[in-house]
Design an enzyme around this catalytic site. Structure first.
Site, PDB file in Angstrom:
ATOM      1  N   ARG A 140      70.956 -54.767  39.682  1.00 36.86           N
ATOM      2  CA  ARG A 140      72.366 -54.428  39.448  1.00 36.86           C
ATOM      3  C   ARG A 140      72.474 -53.421  38.296  1.00 36.86           C
ATOM      4  NH1 ARG A 140      77.504 -58.585  40.138  1.00 36.86           N
ATOM      5  NH2 ARG A 140      78.989 -56.908  40.429  1.00 36.86           N
ATOM      6  N   CYS A 141      71.664 -52.377  38.387  1.00 34.11           N
ATOM      7  CA  CYS A 141      71.660 -51.382  37.317  1.00 34.11           C
ATOM      8  C   CYS A 141      71.055 -50.107  37.852  1.00 34.11           C
ATOM      9  CB  CYS A 141      70.918 -51.935  36.118  1.00 34.11           C
ATOM     10  SG  CYS A 141      69.360 -51.221  35.669  1.00 34.11           S
ATOM     11  N   GLU A 146      77.863 -52.149  38.613  1.00 31.04           N
ATOM     12  CA  GLU A 146      76.856 -52.736  37.743  1.00 31.04           C
ATOM     13  C   GLU A 146      77.219 -52.697  36.258  1.00 31.04           C
ATOM     14  OE1 GLU A 146      74.109 -49.956  39.274  1.00 31.04           O
ATOM     15  OE2 GLU A 146      74.056 -48.809  37.436  1.00 31.04           O
ATOM     16  N   GLN A 149      69.213 -52.676  51.871  1.00 33.90           N
ATOM     17  CA  GLN A 149      70.303 -51.918  51.252  1.00 33.90           C
ATOM     18  C   GLN A 149      70.232 -50.441  51.635  1.00 33.90           C
ATOM     19  OE1 GLN A 149      69.425 -54.484  47.278  1.00 33.90           O
ATOM     20  NE2 GLN A 149      70.761 -52.748  46.912  1.00 33.90           N
TER      21      GLN A 149
END
Ligand code: CDP
Length: 788
Positions: free
Chosen positions: A372-373, A742, A222
């Protein structure tokens, strides 16, 4: 938001179909495993069955006899090049391959290099490793007890398993507020280990060209630029300088924070390619991915909340024990070992707060990634939303009314939280009211009373969360010293088409579409005419990558700023072409016209052509710009979710009847994509609320290491999500946008947990840790005499 562009141009606010989807839905994407190079070799990894054991001997004889097996690589081999250890993103150290001992079940022990994937796997199956088991430490509380076996014996002078202590806020003021409070509540909340479980596992193809000394790595990352720099820092001493390394992140099948860290497999593949001069492919299988890659959460939280007699919240106090496994390999900004956990005052106007976190080593895989945060925001949101609900119930006030009373009010923005964050904008009451209207909250409460009278268990749960995304202002945010800006470079071609490159990397979020839409909005060039590229360090400008919903807040802003630079030059060219002063030009997306003579105009395409064919004397040719954007603040998306559950009093099953989600991510670039992000995010919030957990037995055996016992929700378990939005633009972001990726994952679990506790409150149930499995509920029902 009023649309400024036509559907043909598709600037902001248009639900343009995703430009990347034709290749994805036809199976024409290029993922790492699609990369095939001539003469490529394959790597498979031997993993430890023990959670803690000394390595006595590794015997490769049988493996080397397997046809196609070329080599067995061990820690001893890597130690010759000082590559058996590597730094983690949190400046701890992590083994690439062990020399002395293994620290968790499924840890990499050796790697087999072969001419095919099958031969590598056959070889790995017969590498004989002799282990001498050591005492295993699984519970982080026990890890910190005096006399616990010290795990990191590699660290000279380390006498315990404590990693760090971190605290934030005004302790004295908080303690004082608690002493003065009329009502206080306290709860232990555990957020278990979970895994991102992306569709695509991790992997890479490393290809070292011995002639040119050039390393190219296609990998599931990523953050390609940061990875290149880390590789250069780790392997510079063996000749891999940054200019000799090219990282390519091709299409990625889901990252969710799990593809930020550097895993040993990547490093071993690179080392194998450098040594052999051949391309080497390493692709994890599903069980390796679940058992050895970075986990998320694993926070043991004790929270206390204080309120005055009239139900005004006053203070929050939190102590947390963070289980990091055998090394702290969290992907947090350097300054924040507990990520942004200190946004835990949430949407509420608290006068004082204090938070303490201690990190502990255990015999588990490393991690602490932002699933996802935005770096531990889910942990923060879950805590405050559970606590506020608990307090409302305790005070016998409706949880919606209680939130409305205690919210930070719209006129208080920009709002400085008790823990020092400056929230940029918000309208929490507006979002909650919209959700209440959509779901008919009052009607549901009436229904609940009737159902309860009939012995039925129905619950309504609210989560009114505040997010914090867009890391980050470089004065506070860095990873391994790299400041957290991001970038966009635009080049407009003579015919008015363009290419834009970014330092971020989409993993399914649709950047190729939404970045083009931002540029279309700014320049009036149709989004379909703007090619967006990310993920190749040889071509993209340097950036810190995509995670923590930072792409829109940071790289999206860079896109707007770079476009405005292009427009400044285009304006000069238009003035030259129309033979007027720049000030005499009006702009509407795509066209400059002469003030008062709208028929005299030049399109952006005319300006682009002139930039190469007829630019003013003294001006450089070309039409391009770059922006490295350092945001002045983070953005603070928010939302209010309401969940209605019915519990099966016989089995304990939680059935989600309705779930309404109102999100606010400021100005929306593509409503369809935002809705998709929210749908996916809600499903990833449902997952840990009801299903997902990775636990370990006392010997360190992983429970939840395959999809047989690590339960992902499928379409069958997923309810119909009802979504909506409010729009409160970010005042400091060039296009007023905040992140959305998110929010739903962060906000959903608390709504579900609150709903289940709400259904059981009258029985005396005060808290249930997620995942709320039928077995947990059934035990409570039995304990309270509801079922036998
Ligand atoms: O960093 P990441 O891409 O995961 O998260 P994000 O910036 O929140 O964006 C997720 C997707 O939603 C991207 O395609 C964004 O461009 C899109 N988005 C949008 O259309 N409008 C917003 N206000 C925020 C995000």
């Amino acid at each position: 938001m009023a649309l400024r562009t036509t559907p043909e141009v598709s600037g902001m606010g248009h639900s343009m179909k995703r430009k990347e989807d034709p290749r994805f839905i036809r199976g024409k994407g290029t993922y790492v495993d699609d990369v095939v190079l001539p003469g490529m070799l394959y790597l498979d990894i031997v993993r430890s069955p023990h959670a803690h054991a000394r390595i006595v001997k590794i015997d490769s004889t049988k493996a080397l006899a397997v046809p196609g097996v070329l080599a067995v690589i061990t820690g001893q081999d890597l130690a010759k090049y000082n590559l058996h250890w590597m730094p983690t993103l949190m400046s701890d150290t992590q083994m690439v391959l062990p020399v002395e001992k293994v620290m968790y079940q499924a840890q990499e022990v050796a790697a087999v290099l072969a001419t095919s994937r099958y031969a590598a796997a056959d070889g790995a199956a017969v590498v004989e490793v002799e282990y001498d088991p050591l005492p295993v430490v699984i519970d982080p509380r026990k890890a910190l007890e005096p006399g616990a076996p010290v795990l990191r014996t590699d660290k000279k002078d380390k006498k315990d398993n404590h990693i760090w202590h971190w605290e934030w806020g005004d302790r004295a003021a908080t303690d004082r507020a608690f002493t003065e409070a009329a009502v206080t509540i306290k709860e232990d909340i555990y957020l278990p280990r979970i895994h991102v479980a992306s569709i695509e596992t991790c992997g890479c193809v490393a290809s070292f060209d011995k002639i040119n000394g050039q390393l190219t790595v296609w990998m599931t990352t990523q953050a390609p630029h940061a990875i290149r720099t880390v590789f250069a820092l780790v392997a510079g001493h063996v000749g891999l300088a940054e200019d000799r390394i090219r990282i390519i992140s091709p299409d990625i099948g889901g990252g969710f924070g799990g593809k930020v860290p550097v895993y040993p497999g990547y490093v071993i593949a690179v080392a194998a390619s450098v040594l052999t001069g051949k391309p080497v492919k390493w692709i994890e299988d599903r069980m390796e991915n679940l058992q050895a890659d970075s986990f998320a959460r694993d926070y043991h939280i004790t929270a206390e909340l204080a309120a005055s007699k009239d139900g005004t919240l006053t203070a929050l106090r939190i102590k947390t024990l963070a289980d990091h496994g055998y090394t702290d390999a969290a992907a947090n900004p350097s300054k924040f070992p507990a990520g942004l956990f200190h946004v835990c005052t949430g949407s509420y106007d608290l006068k004082a707060a204090h938070v303490e976190v201690d990190g502990a080593y255990t015999n588990k895989p490393p991690g602490g990634i932002a699933y996802r945060c935005s770096f531990r925001v889910t942990e923060a949101v879950h805590t405050i939303e559970r606590m506020v609900d608990l307090m409302a119930h305790q005070l016998k006030v409706d949880p919606a009314e209680f939130r409305m009373k205690n919210f930070v009010k719209p006129e208080q923005f920009p709002y400085k939280s008790a823990l020092g964050w400056e929230y940029d904008s918000g309208n929490y009451g507006g979002a909650l009211q919209k959700a209440m209207d959509m779901i008919d909250y009052a009607g549901l409460r009436r229904e609940q009373i009737e159902k309860r009278a009939q012995g039925q268990l129905m619950g309504i749960g609210i989560s009114s969360f505040t997010e914090i995304v867009g890391a980050g202002p470089s004065k506070h945010f860095d990873i391994l010293g790299l400041k957290m800006f991001d970038s966009c470079e635009i080049r407009v071609h003579p015919t008015g088409k363009a290419i834009a490159r970014f330092g971020t990397k989409s993993q399914g979020q649709g950047h190729e579409t939404t970045y083009a839409q931002i540029l279309a909005e700014e320049l009036g060039i149709p989004a379909k005419d703007i090619k967006v590229e990310e993920g190749d360090t040889d071509t993209a400008p340097y950036g810190l990558g995509t995670y923590a919903s930072r792409s829109t807040p940071v790289a999206g802003a860079a896109a707007a700023i770079a476009a405005r630079k292009v427009l400044t030059k285009a304006r000069k060219i238009a003035a030259h072409l129309l033979e007027v002063a720049e000030e005499d030009l009006d702009w509407e997306p795509g066209k400059f016209s002469v003030k008062g003579s709208p028929d005299k105009s030049k399109t952006i395409q005319d300006c682009a052509f002139a930039a190469y064919t007829n630019h003013p004397q003294g001006m450089e040719a070309g039409l391009e710009a770059v922006s490295y954007y350092d945001p002045p603040n983070l953005t603070y998306p928010f939302g209010s979710y309401i969940c209605v559950v019915d519990l099966d009093s016989g089995t304990g099953e939680v059935k989600i009847r309705r779930f309404v989600a109102i999100d606010d991510c400021g100005n929306i670039i593509n409503p369809m994509i935002v809705q998709g992000q929210v749908h996916g995010g809600l499903t990833m919030g449902l997952a840990p609320a009801l299903f997902e957990e990775i636990s370990y037995d006392e010997n360190g055996n992983v429970q939840g290491g395959s999809f047989i016992d690590y339960l992902l929700p499928t379409a069958v378990e997923t309810p119909k999500w009802e979504t909506g939005h409010t729009i409160t633009p970010s005042p400091h972001h060039p296009i007023g946008a905040k992140g959305i990726g998110e929010s739903a994952t962060v906000g959903a679990p608390a709504a579900i947990a609150n709903a289940v506790v709400d259904a059981l409150w009258h029985l005396g149930v005060r808290h249930i840790d997620i995942p709320i499995t039928p077995a947990k509920v059934w035990k409570l029902l039995r304990a309270h005499g509801v079922t036998e």
